[in-house]
Scaffold this motif. Structure first.
Motif, PDB file in Angstrom:
ATOM      1  N   TRP A 296     -22.780   7.203   9.827  1.00  0.00           N
ATOM      2  CA  TRP A 296     -22.439   5.925   9.204  1.00  0.00           C
ATOM      3  C   TRP A 296     -23.077   4.744   9.922  1.00  0.00           C
ATOM      4  O   TRP A 296     -23.510   3.795   9.283  1.00  0.00           O
ATOM      5  CB  TRP A 296     -20.917   5.754   9.145  1.00  0.00           C
ATOM      6  N   VAL A 297     -23.141   4.806  11.242  1.00  0.00           N
ATOM      7  CA  VAL A 297     -23.767   3.684  11.937  1.00  0.00           C
ATOM      8  C   VAL A 297     -25.282   3.729  11.763  1.00  0.00           C
ATOM      9  O   VAL A 297     -25.927   2.688  11.587  1.00  0.00           O
ATOM     10  CB  VAL A 297     -23.358   3.642  13.426  1.00  0.00           C
ATOM     11  N   SER A 298     -25.873   4.932  11.766  1.00  0.00           N
ATOM     12  CA  SER A 298     -27.321   5.042  11.543  1.00  0.00           C
ATOM     13  C   SER A 298     -27.689   4.548  10.148  1.00  0.00           C
ATOM     14  O   SER A 298     -28.670   3.815   9.965  1.00  0.00           O
ATOM     15  CB  SER A 298     -27.773   6.494  11.726  1.00  0.00           C
ATOM     16  N   GLY A 299     -26.885   4.949   9.160  1.00  0.00           N
ATOM     17  CA  GLY A 299     -27.136   4.508   7.791  1.00  0.00           C
ATOM     18  C   GLY A 299     -26.989   3.003   7.642  1.00  0.00           C
ATOM     19  O   GLY A 299     -27.804   2.350   6.980  1.00  0.00           O
ATOM     20  N   PHE A 300     -25.950   2.451   8.255  1.00  0.00           N
ATOM     21  CA  PHE A 300     -25.751   1.004   8.170  1.00  0.00           C
ATOM     22  C   PHE A 300     -26.940   0.264   8.760  1.00  0.00           C
ATOM     23  O   PHE A 300     -27.439  -0.699   8.171  1.00  0.00           O
ATOM     24  CB  PHE A 300     -24.460   0.613   8.902  1.00  0.00           C
ATOM     25  N   CYS A 301     -27.389   0.695   9.922  1.00  0.00           N
ATOM     26  CA  CYS A 301     -28.515   0.023  10.578  1.00  0.00           C
ATOM     27  C   CYS A 301     -29.784   0.096   9.740  1.00  0.00           C
ATOM     28  O   CYS A 301     -30.641  -0.798   9.811  1.00  0.00           O
ATOM     29  CB  CYS A 301     -28.772   0.636  11.956  1.00  0.00           C
ATOM     30  N   ALA A 302     -29.903   1.149   8.930  1.00  0.00           N
ATOM     31  CA  ALA A 302     -31.091   1.326   8.092  1.00  0.00           C
ATOM     32  C   ALA A 302     -30.915   0.714   6.709  1.00  0.00           C
ATOM     33  O   ALA A 302     -31.827   0.783   5.872  1.00  0.00           O
ATOM     34  CB  ALA A 302     -31.415   2.814   7.956  1.00  0.00           C
ATOM     35  N   GLY A 303     -29.760   0.137   6.441  1.00  0.00           N
ATOM     36  CA  GLY A 303     -29.503  -0.449   5.129  1.00  0.00           C
ATOM     37  C   GLY A 303     -29.104   0.555   4.082  1.00  0.00           C
ATOM     38  O   GLY A 303     -29.169   0.274   2.875  1.00  0.00           O
ATOM     39  N   ASP A 304     -28.661   1.730   4.506  1.00  0.00           N
ATOM     40  CA  ASP A 304     -28.266   2.791   3.582  1.00  0.00           C
ATOM     41  C   ASP A 304     -26.797   3.141   3.846  1.00  0.00           C
ATOM     42  O   ASP A 304     -26.497   4.099   4.550  1.00  0.00           O
ATOM     43  CB  ASP A 304     -29.170   4.013   3.776  1.00  0.00           C
ATOM     44  N   LEU A 305     -25.888   2.364   3.280  1.00  0.00           N
ATOM     45  CA  LEU A 305     -24.469   2.537   3.548  1.00  0.00           C
ATOM     46  C   LEU A 305     -23.899   3.702   2.755  1.00  0.00           C
ATOM     47  O   LEU A 305     -24.192   3.873   1.560  1.00  0.00           O
ATOM     48  CB  LEU A 305     -23.685   1.271   3.186  1.00  0.00           C
TER      49      LEU A 305
ATOM     50  N   ARG B  33     -13.379  -7.067  11.568  1.00  0.00           N
ATOM     51  CA  ARG B  33     -14.441  -6.799  12.539  1.00  0.00           C
ATOM     52  C   ARG B  33     -14.950  -5.373  12.319  1.00  0.00           C
ATOM     53  O   ARG B  33     -14.196  -4.468  11.955  1.00  0.00           O
ATOM     54  CB  ARG B  33     -13.949  -6.961  13.977  1.00  0.00           C
ATOM     55  N   VAL B  34     -16.241  -5.200  12.553  1.00  0.00           N
ATOM     56  CA  VAL B  34     -16.879  -3.890  12.420  1.00  0.00           C
ATOM     57  C   VAL B  34     -17.732  -3.665  13.663  1.00  0.00           C
ATOM     58  O   VAL B  34     -18.610  -4.481  13.984  1.00  0.00           O
ATOM     59  CB  VAL B  34     -17.746  -3.798  11.150  1.00  0.00           C
ATOM     60  N   GLN B  35     -17.467  -2.572  14.352  1.00  0.00           N
ATOM     61  CA  GLN B  35     -18.207  -2.245  15.574  1.00  0.00           C
ATOM     62  C   GLN B  35     -19.280  -1.216  15.263  1.00  0.00           C
ATOM     63  O   GLN B  35     -19.002  -0.166  14.682  1.00  0.00           O
ATOM     64  CB  GLN B  35     -17.250  -1.699  16.638  1.00  0.00           C
ATOM     65  N   LEU B  36     -20.512  -1.508  15.661  1.00  0.00           N
ATOM     66  CA  LEU B  36     -21.652  -0.621  15.416  1.00  0.00           C
ATOM     67  C   LEU B  36     -21.930   0.172  16.688  1.00  0.00           C
ATOM     68  O   LEU B  36     -22.509  -0.341  17.639  1.00  0.00           O
ATOM     69  CB  LEU B  36     -22.875  -1.444  15.007  1.00  0.00           C
ATOM     70  N   ASN B  37     -21.521   1.433  16.678  1.00  0.00           N
ATOM     71  CA  ASN B  37     -21.639   2.270  17.882  1.00  0.00           C
ATOM     72  C   ASN B  37     -22.949   3.050  17.898  1.00  0.00           C
ATOM     73  O   ASN B  37     -22.965   4.275  17.998  1.00  0.00           O
ATOM     74  CB  ASN B  37     -20.446   3.229  17.969  1.00  0.00           C
ATOM     75  N   PHE B  38     -24.056   2.332  17.808  1.00  0.00           N
ATOM     76  CA  PHE B  38     -25.345   3.005  17.972  1.00  0.00           C
ATOM     77  C   PHE B  38     -25.794   2.870  19.420  1.00  0.00           C
ATOM     78  O   PHE B  38     -25.447   1.914  20.121  1.00  0.00           O
ATOM     79  CB  PHE B  38     -26.400   2.442  17.016  1.00  0.00           C
TER      80      PHE B  38
ATOM     81  N   LYS C 188     -33.970   4.067  17.211  1.00  0.00           N
ATOM     82  CA  LYS C 188     -33.942   2.621  17.354  1.00  0.00           C
ATOM     83  C   LYS C 188     -33.909   1.982  15.976  1.00  0.00           C
ATOM     84  O   LYS C 188     -34.775   2.236  15.138  1.00  0.00           O
ATOM     85  CB  LYS C 188     -35.170   2.141  18.125  1.00  0.00           C
ATOM     86  N   PRO C 189     -32.899   1.156  15.698  1.00  0.00           N
ATOM     87  CA  PRO C 189     -32.834   0.523  14.377  1.00  0.00           C
ATOM     88  C   PRO C 189     -34.000  -0.427  14.144  1.00  0.00           C
ATOM     89  O   PRO C 189     -34.502  -1.074  15.071  1.00  0.00           O
ATOM     90  CB  PRO C 189     -31.507  -0.260  14.423  1.00  0.00           C
ATOM     91  N   ASN C 190     -34.420  -0.503  12.894  1.00  0.00           N
ATOM     92  CA  ASN C 190     -35.348  -1.553  12.501  1.00  0.00           C
ATOM     93  C   ASN C 190     -34.564  -2.860  12.484  1.00  0.00           C
ATOM     94  O   ASN C 190     -33.567  -2.977  11.773  1.00  0.00           O
ATOM     95  CB  ASN C 190     -35.919  -1.248  11.116  1.00  0.00           C
ATOM     96  N   ILE C 191     -34.993  -3.817  13.278  1.00  0.00           N
ATOM     97  CA  ILE C 191     -34.181  -5.019  13.466  1.00  0.00           C
ATOM     98  C   ILE C 191     -34.002  -5.802  12.169  1.00  0.00           C
ATOM     99  O   ILE C 191     -32.933  -6.386  11.916  1.00  0.00           O
ATOM    100  CB  ILE C 191     -34.757  -5.907  14.592  1.00  0.00           C
ATOM    101  N   ALA C 192     -35.006  -5.808  11.313  1.00  0.00           N
ATOM    102  CA  ALA C 192     -34.886  -6.535  10.047  1.00  0.00           C
ATOM    103  C   ALA C 192     -33.860  -5.862   9.126  1.00  0.00           C
ATOM    104  O   ALA C 192     -33.078  -6.545   8.464  1.00  0.00           O
ATOM    105  CB  ALA C 192     -36.244  -6.616   9.361  1.00  0.00           C
ATOM    106  N   SER C 193     -33.863  -4.524   9.103  1.00  0.00           N
ATOM    107  CA  SER C 193     -32.892  -3.801   8.276  1.00  0.00           C
ATOM    108  C   SER C 193     -31.478  -4.001   8.802  1.00  0.00           C
ATOM    109  O   SER C 193     -30.531  -4.206   8.031  1.00  0.00           O
ATOM    110  CB  SER C 193     -33.233  -2.306   8.251  1.00  0.00           C
TER     111      SER C 193
END
Length: 248
Positions: free
Chosen positions: A75-84, A105-110, A117-122
């Motif tokens: 879920w955190v990987s998908g969120f970071c990539a824009g794929d919820l 609040r939502v905590q991103l545990n990546f 490494k997340p794409n910062i723009a995504s």
């Protein structure tokens, strides 16, 4: 410094919902962190059903509990990539009885190296898509450069959580000095009712007097059954609140 939140993480489908309301009534500064991932919280899971029940209780009582979603694994990987995940998108759409978001609040545990490494723009776009949510980013050596770049882009607002053990519940030798002067700092790692006053002393030594902060415990709040313990959470928050009153 003053405690804006005292986060008790780990409440789940084994937790009595009435107990959460009782804790909140005793300690309005409390926040409950709910761990979620595709494995733990798919549509057919007990956790998703429990969260629906928790929401219904809030609606029927017309009372909003302070809740934070802690995103893990896929879920955190998908969120970071824009794929919820569809389950996550639905949870983030939940409102309470007065129309406010259920999860404020939502905590991103990546952790870069464990996850890609997340794409910062995504990542930035995903965060911007939920302007009513305040995000928490875990700051550590692996994530430091990305979070620093995100901060300087100044397109999204976030809180910064320092936990050197990254969820392993290990007490650090010293607490991390703040990196961003205008960001709410959070501290985790090995916190318990027994040591919270001592650890708050350490945090107070490195934060400005007027700075808001939060602390987050999970591992030391588990009972003998391995799940969230009302009594341990109560003692943890009570001791943190007592420390705050002593230092006002």
């Amino acid at each position: 410094m003053y405690l804006k939140f005292v986060t008790c993480s780990g409440a789940n489908e084994t937790t009595n919902i009435d107990a959460l309301f009782a804790l909140y009534h005793d300690f309005p500064c409390i926040e409950f962190g709910i761990q979620v991932s595709g494995k733990k919280c798919n549509f057919d899971s007990d956790r998703f059903a429990w969260l629906q029940k928790l929401r219904q209780q809030m609606l029927s009582r017309k009372e909003a509990l302070p809740l934070a979603l802690h995103l893990n694994q896929d879920w955190v990987s998908g969120f970071c990539a824009g794929d919820l995940a569809p389950e996550l998108r639905e949870l983030l759409s939940f409102g309470d009885w007065n129309g406010e978001p259920l999860f404020k609040r939502v905590q991103l545990n990546f952790k870069i190296g464990r996850e890609e490494k997340p794409n910062i723009a995504s990542l930035e776009k995903s965060m911007a898509d939920f302007p009513y949510v305040r995000f928490i980013l875990s700051y550590n050596d692996a994530n430091a450069a990305l979070i620093t770049e995100l901060y300087h882009r100044q397109k999204v607002v976030f809180d910064c959580l320092f936990d050197e053990s990254f969820g392993e519940g290990v007490l650090p030798e010293k607490r991390h000095a703040p990196v961003f002067g205008d960001v709410i700092q959070g501290y985790a790692g090995g916190l318990s009712s027994e040591n919270v006053a001592q650890e708050l002393d350490k945090i107070a030594d490195i934060l400005p007097l007027t700075a808001p902060c939060f602390i987050d415990a999970e591992g030391k709040l588990k009972g003998d059954n391995g799940h969230f313990s009302y009594l341990k959470a109560h003692d943890f928050v009570a001791n943190a609140v007592a420390w705050q009153k002593k230092h006002q």
